[in-house]
Design a protein around this motif. Sequence first.
Motif, PDB file in Angstrom:
ATOM      1  N   VAL A  29       0.850  -1.187   0.000  1.00 24.06           N
ATOM      2  CA  VAL A  29       0.000   0.000   0.000  1.00 24.06           C
ATOM      3  C   VAL A  29       0.888   1.241   0.000  1.00 24.06           C
ATOM      4  O   VAL A  29       2.029   1.197   0.480  1.00 24.06           O
ATOM      5  CB  VAL A  29      -0.940  -0.010   1.237  1.00 24.06           C
ATOM      6  N   ALA A  30       0.374   2.324  -0.563  1.00 24.02           N
ATOM      7  CA  ALA A  30       1.114   3.594  -0.575  1.00 24.02           C
ATOM      8  C   ALA A  30       0.216   4.698  -0.047  1.00 24.02           C
ATOM      9  O   ALA A  30      -1.014   4.665  -0.225  1.00 24.02           O
ATOM     10  CB  ALA A  30       1.581   3.928  -1.989  1.00 24.02           C
ATOM     11  N   VAL A  31       0.829   5.680   0.598  1.00 21.77           N
ATOM     12  CA  VAL A  31       0.119   6.838   1.142  1.00 21.77           C
ATOM     13  C   VAL A  31       0.785   8.095   0.597  1.00 21.77           C
ATOM     14  O   VAL A  31       2.020   8.201   0.602  1.00 21.77           O
ATOM     15  CB  VAL A  31       0.173   6.845   2.691  1.00 21.77           C
ATOM     16  N   ILE A  32      -0.029   9.052   0.132  1.00 23.52           N
ATOM     17  CA  ILE A  32       0.509  10.318  -0.362  1.00 23.52           C
ATOM     18  C   ILE A  32      -0.300  11.464   0.236  1.00 23.52           C
ATOM     19  O   ILE A  32      -1.516  11.339   0.431  1.00 23.52           O
ATOM     20  CB  ILE A  32       0.495  10.375  -1.909  1.00 23.52           C
ATOM     21  N   ALA A  33       0.371  12.563   0.563  1.00 28.50           N
ATOM     22  CA  ALA A  33      -0.292  13.738   1.121  1.00 28.50           C
ATOM     23  C   ALA A  33       0.134  14.982   0.354  1.00 28.50           C
ATOM     24  O   ALA A  33       1.290  15.109  -0.039  1.00 28.50           O
ATOM     25  CB  ALA A  33       0.048  13.889   2.614  1.00 28.50           C
ATOM     26  N   PHE A  54       6.429  16.576  -2.926  1.00 29.47           N
ATOM     27  CA  PHE A  54       6.142  15.142  -2.872  1.00 29.47           C
ATOM     28  C   PHE A  54       6.349  14.609  -1.465  1.00 29.47           C
ATOM     29  O   PHE A  54       7.450  14.686  -0.925  1.00 29.47           O
ATOM     30  CB  PHE A  54       7.068  14.418  -3.855  1.00 29.47           C
ATOM     31  N   PHE A  55       5.282  14.058  -0.904  1.00 28.12           N
ATOM     32  CA  PHE A  55       5.344  13.416   0.418  1.00 28.12           C
ATOM     33  C   PHE A  55       4.607  12.083   0.316  1.00 28.12           C
ATOM     34  O   PHE A  55       3.380  12.064   0.183  1.00 28.12           O
ATOM     35  CB  PHE A  55       4.661  14.278   1.488  1.00 28.12           C
ATOM     36  N   ALA A  56       5.333  10.993   0.350  1.00 28.30           N
ATOM     37  CA  ALA A  56       4.690   9.687   0.202  1.00 28.30           C
ATOM     38  C   ALA A  56       5.458   8.607   0.948  1.00 28.30           C
ATOM     39  O   ALA A  56       6.664   8.736   1.188  1.00 28.30           O
ATOM     40  CB  ALA A  56       4.579   9.312  -1.280  1.00 28.30           C
ATOM     41  N   SER A  57       4.727   7.548   1.313  1.00 23.94           N
ATOM     42  CA  SER A  57       5.335   6.368   1.925  1.00 23.94           C
ATOM     43  C   SER A  57       4.737   5.130   1.284  1.00 23.94           C
ATOM     44  O   SER A  57       3.562   5.107   0.936  1.00 23.94           O
ATOM     45  CB  SER A  57       5.095   6.344   3.442  1.00 23.94           C
ATOM     46  N   VAL A  58       5.578   4.122   1.142  1.00 26.80           N
ATOM     47  CA  VAL A  58       5.193   2.884   0.461  1.00 26.80           C
ATOM     48  C   VAL A  58       5.542   1.699   1.360  1.00 26.80           C
ATOM     49  O   VAL A  58       6.636   1.667   1.937  1.00 26.80           O
ATOM     50  CB  VAL A  58       5.946   2.738  -0.882  1.00 26.80           C
TER      51      VAL A  58
END
Length: 211
Positions: A29-33, A54-58
């Motif tokens: 899953v990935a999260v982006i804000a 760009f702010f994201a975590s995978v």
Amino acid sequence: MEILSFSSLPSTQKYLIEKLEEGTLQSPVAVIASEQSSGVGSRDNSWSGGEGNFFASVAVELEMLPKDLSLSSASIYFSFIMKQTLEALGEDIWLKWPNDFYLNDDKIGGTITQKVKNVLVCGIGINLKNTQNGYRALQCDITPKILLENYLLSLEKFPKWKQIFSEYEVEFEQSKKFSVHIENYQKSLSDASLCGDGSLIIGGKRVYSLR
């Protein structure tokens, strides 16, 4: 891979780790804000900023990663795939050992990786449009969502570490102009030797990219 989008989060990394630990989210899953107010950078520094960046975590399960990838080299692996993704979009950036994105001699972003049970969580912050955190920005027209989608397409191919390393080894020479923080000390990389697992030999000691 599922992508969860938010207008604002304190930290994509903290959010994703918390939800994985709770069991309310499952990898991959990935999260982006669009905005991040309390982002986590290397050495517990903050990495925050506003819209357009760009702010994201995978999150991916360890068993999905290539068998020849050492966990201590995960930051280089995830970072270099992002570097390749940006290059394919026409951006001229390079990766300073082990996890910082540079435009010429200026930092524009970085990566942090954390293991949560059998999952590896990678957080990436890049100044795409706005200069923040005391760092430069790319000043590019790439939207964060498209960048994440392109990145995930590249990441999900899970290239072998050997393939990534062969390209990174050439680029590592650019890192030698800089220093890096190791155990709270700043060490010059001018005489550093890059090993096949992504670690360095500095002053006769082996140093791993545990970030």
